[in-house]
Design a protein around this motif. Structure first.
Motif, mmCIF file in Angstrom:
data_model
loop_
_atom_site.group_PDB
_atom_site.id
_atom_site.type_symbol
_atom_site.label_atom_id
_atom_site.label_comp_id
_atom_site.label_asym_id
_atom_site.label_seq_id
_atom_site.Cartn_x
_atom_site.Cartn_y
_atom_site.Cartn_z
ATOM 1 N N ARG A 134 -24.319 -33.090 1.509
ATOM 2 C CA ARG A 134 -22.813 -33.267 1.539
ATOM 3 C C ARG A 134 -22.175 -32.777 0.216
ATOM 4 O O ARG A 134 -21.324 -32.288 0.218
ATOM 5 C CB ARG A 134 -22.431 -34.763 1.676
ATOM 6 C CG ARG A 134 -22.824 -34.920 3.295
ATOM 7 C CD ARG A 134 -22.361 -36.322 3.640
ATOM 8 N NE ARG A 134 -22.455 -36.873 5.253
ATOM 9 C CZ ARG A 134 -23.436 -37.325 5.493
ATOM 10 N NH1 ARG A 134 -24.812 -37.557 4.993
ATOM 11 N NH2 ARG A 134 -23.739 -37.307 6.987
ATOM 12 N N THR A 135 -22.719 -33.168 -0.937
ATOM 13 C CA THR A 135 -22.272 -32.914 -2.093
ATOM 14 C C THR A 135 -22.267 -31.273 -2.397
ATOM 15 O O THR A 135 -21.213 -30.768 -2.828
ATOM 16 C CB THR A 135 -23.130 -33.443 -3.405
ATOM 17 O OG1 THR A 135 -23.182 -34.822 -3.196
ATOM 18 C CG2 THR A 135 -22.844 -32.932 -4.744
ATOM 19 N N GLU A 136 -23.522 -30.410 -1.876
ATOM 20 C CA GLU A 136 -23.382 -28.837 -2.124
ATOM 21 C C GLU A 136 -22.175 -28.355 -1.240
ATOM 22 O O GLU A 136 -21.562 -27.484 -1.580
ATOM 23 C CB GLU A 136 -24.876 -28.289 -1.637
ATOM 24 C CG GLU A 136 -25.874 -29.057 -2.440
ATOM 25 C CD GLU A 136 -26.046 -28.193 -3.776
ATOM 26 O OE1 GLU A 136 -25.055 -27.030 -3.985
ATOM 27 O OE2 GLU A 136 -26.643 -28.391 -4.680
ATOM 28 N N LEU A 137 -22.093 -28.868 0.039
ATOM 29 C CA LEU A 137 -21.135 -28.396 1.093
ATOM 30 C C LEU A 137 -19.617 -28.794 0.522
ATOM 31 O O LEU A 137 -18.731 -27.669 0.613
ATOM 32 C CB LEU A 137 -21.390 -29.106 2.301
ATOM 33 C CG LEU A 137 -22.687 -28.458 3.179
ATOM 34 C CD1 LEU A 137 -22.750 -29.302 4.326
ATOM 35 C CD2 LEU A 137 -22.520 -26.921 3.555
ATOM 36 N N ALA A 138 -19.460 -29.643 0.082
ATOM 37 C CA ALA A 138 -18.148 -30.185 -0.567
ATOM 38 C C ALA A 138 -17.603 -29.249 -1.471
ATOM 39 O O ALA A 138 -16.741 -28.627 -1.756
ATOM 40 C CB ALA A 138 -18.053 -31.607 -0.952
ATOM 41 N N ALA A 139 -18.855 -29.038 -2.672
ATOM 42 C CA ALA A 139 -18.427 -28.089 -3.706
ATOM 43 C C ALA A 139 -18.103 -26.723 -3.410
ATOM 44 O O ALA A 139 -17.375 -25.906 -3.846
ATOM 45 C CB ALA A 139 -19.582 -28.013 -4.558
ATOM 46 N N PHE A 140 -18.989 -26.128 -2.314
ATOM 47 C CA PHE A 140 -18.726 -24.971 -2.001
ATOM 48 C C PHE A 140 -17.300 -24.678 -1.228
ATOM 49 O O PHE A 140 -16.707 -23.442 -1.390
ATOM 50 C CB PHE A 140 -20.014 -24.530 -0.985
ATOM 51 C CG PHE A 140 -20.020 -23.300 -0.559
ATOM 52 C CD1 PHE A 140 -20.806 -22.312 -0.947
ATOM 53 C CD2 PHE A 140 -19.305 -22.538 0.497
ATOM 54 C CE1 PHE A 140 -20.653 -20.741 -0.955
ATOM 55 C CE2 PHE A 140 -19.073 -21.163 0.747
ATOM 56 C CZ PHE A 140 -20.027 -20.411 0.213
ATOM 57 N N ALA A 141 -17.011 -25.850 -0.391
ATOM 58 C CA ALA A 141 -15.624 -25.853 0.294
ATOM 59 C C ALA A 141 -14.411 -25.818 -0.646
ATOM 60 O O ALA A 141 -13.695 -25.095 -0.627
ATOM 61 C CB ALA A 141 -15.578 -27.142 1.165
ATOM 62 N N ALA A 142 -14.764 -26.370 -1.678
ATOM 63 C CA ALA A 142 -13.749 -26.497 -2.878
ATOM 64 C C ALA A 142 -13.654 -25.411 -3.672
ATOM 65 O O ALA A 142 -12.643 -24.716 -3.867
ATOM 66 C CB ALA A 142 -14.093 -27.518 -3.994
ATOM 67 N N ALA A 143 -14.752 -24.480 -3.898
ATOM 68 C CA ALA A 143 -14.892 -23.229 -4.159
ATOM 69 C C ALA A 143 -14.100 -22.140 -3.670
ATOM 70 O O ALA A 143 -13.416 -21.263 -4.008
ATOM 71 C CB ALA A 143 -16.088 -22.853 -4.671
ATOM 72 N N VAL A 144 -14.166 -22.334 -2.197
ATOM 73 C CA VAL A 144 -13.602 -21.339 -1.380
ATOM 74 C C VAL A 144 -11.965 -21.801 -0.911
ATOM 75 O O VAL A 144 -11.270 -21.050 -0.193
ATOM 76 C CB VAL A 144 -14.330 -20.936 -0.132
ATOM 77 C CG1 VAL A 144 -15.407 -20.495 -0.487
ATOM 78 C CG2 VAL A 144 -14.260 -22.192 1.043
ATOM 79 N N GLY A 145 -11.563 -23.056 -1.298
ATOM 80 C CA GLY A 145 -10.351 -23.528 -1.159
ATOM 81 C C GLY A 145 -10.057 -23.887 0.285
ATOM 82 O O GLY A 145 -8.959 -23.829 0.977
ATOM 83 N N ALA A 146 -11.293 -24.403 1.006
ATOM 84 C CA ALA A 146 -11.304 -24.726 2.412
ATOM 85 C C ALA A 146 -11.257 -26.135 2.500
ATOM 86 O O ALA A 146 -11.753 -27.120 1.754
ATOM 87 C CB ALA A 146 -12.463 -24.233 3.036
ATOM 88 N N ASP A 147 -10.563 -26.674 3.440
ATOM 89 C CA ASP A 147 -10.454 -28.143 3.901
ATOM 90 C C ASP A 147 -11.265 -28.634 4.875
ATOM 91 O O ASP A 147 -11.003 -28.409 6.139
ATOM 92 C CB ASP A 147 -9.086 -28.471 3.956
ATOM 93 C CG ASP A 147 -8.840 -29.892 4.280
ATOM 94 O OD1 ASP A 147 -9.615 -30.671 4.132
ATOM 95 O OD2 ASP A 147 -7.782 -30.402 4.727
ATOM 96 N N VAL A 148 -12.362 -29.013 4.653
ATOM 97 C CA VAL A 148 -13.443 -29.340 5.687
ATOM 98 C C VAL A 148 -13.804 -30.798 5.799
ATOM 99 O O VAL A 148 -13.854 -31.481 4.624
ATOM 100 C CB VAL A 148 -14.810 -28.497 5.467
ATOM 101 C CG1 VAL A 148 -14.537 -26.970 5.551
ATOM 102 C CG2 VAL A 148 -15.444 -29.009 4.175
ATOM 103 N N GLU A 149 -14.016 -31.181 7.104
ATOM 104 C CA GLU A 149 -14.344 -32.727 7.175
ATOM 105 C C GLU A 149 -15.832 -32.606 7.590
ATOM 106 O O GLU A 149 -16.239 -32.277 8.728
ATOM 107 C CB GLU A 149 -13.454 -33.243 8.310
ATOM 108 C CG GLU A 149 -13.630 -34.683 8.526
ATOM 109 C CD GLU A 149 -12.946 -35.338 9.467
ATOM 110 O OE1 GLU A 149 -13.032 -36.416 9.989
ATOM 111 O OE2 GLU A 149 -11.754 -34.769 9.762
#
Length: 216
Positions: A134-149
């Motif tokens: 979850r931590t890795e995916l949240a960081a990746f999503a933040a890097a691409v500017g994606a809003d993921v749940e």
């Protein structure tokens, strides 16, 4: 062992993921009609299985397909002009392709399949790995500017990696074929970290994938 109509695609459907499709090829229009006609007797489920190479299943039959696919529950269907249909389905359970049902008499591929169970593996490892992922995916999503749940369920999280990180068919298929949730989470961690390393080396991050949309 059961039988299931197949929709071979150049992508991999994961349990819990949405799959929009535009259908116009006559055999798959017939598949859709058969599903709708039989829905009072059974759920309108077909199988999505990735093609190993190329764009179609020819004389090689089952050899042209990956061995594990995902059931797709039809949730929406709308008729368009020109005998075309827009449908939306949702990934359900994994299955193994055991062979082609030559006696089905359908214009589309009907396969003999076995539904697969969903073992979790070591419970403590699953909890720890899911937290890290979850931590890795949240960081990746933040890097691409994606809003993921991200899903709260650990098993669903293991399948949700391709919703955030752009993966090719080989990687997606490896996730689908993982023996249990623990091994799927471990593989997901490796894939996310690999993509972050690629991004750091290139100075850019690939955009998150869009849902597959087939015209077959």
């Amino acid at each position: 062992m059961a039988t299931l109509p197949l929709f071979p695609l150049g992508t991999v459907l994961m349990p819990g993921s949405r799959l929009p499709l535009q259908i116009f090829e006559p055999r798959y229009v017939q598949l859709l009609r058969d599903l709708l006609d039989d829905q009072d007797e059974r759920s309108p489920v077909f199988g999505v299985v990735a093609i190993r190479e190329g764009f179609e299943v020819g004389e090689d039959g089952v050899r042209a397909l990956h061995p594990v696919g995902c059931g797709a529950l039809l949730t929406q269907a709308a008729a368009l002009e020109g005998a075309r249909f827009l449908v939306v389905s949702e990934g359900t359970d994994r299955f193994r392709v055991d062979g082609i049902d030559e006696s089905a008499g359908t214009p589309y591929v009907t396969a003999r399949i076995t539904w697969l169970t969903e073992p979790d593996g070591d419970a403590a490892s699953v909890v720890a790995l899911a937290a890290q992922l979850r931590t890795e995916l949240a960081a990746f999503a933040a890097a691409v500017g994606a809003d993921v749940e991200l899903p709260d369920d650990d098993r669903a999280l293991a399948y949700a990696v391709p919703d955030t990180v752009s993966l090719d068919v080989v990687d997606r298929q490896a996730l689908l074929e993982s023996a249990d949730t623990e091994s799927r989470l471990r593989l997901g961690m490796r894939l996310v970290r690999r993509e972050r390393e690629f991004a750091a080396a290139l100075g850019a991050v690939a955009a998150p994938p869009t849902p597959p949309f087939s015209l077959n």
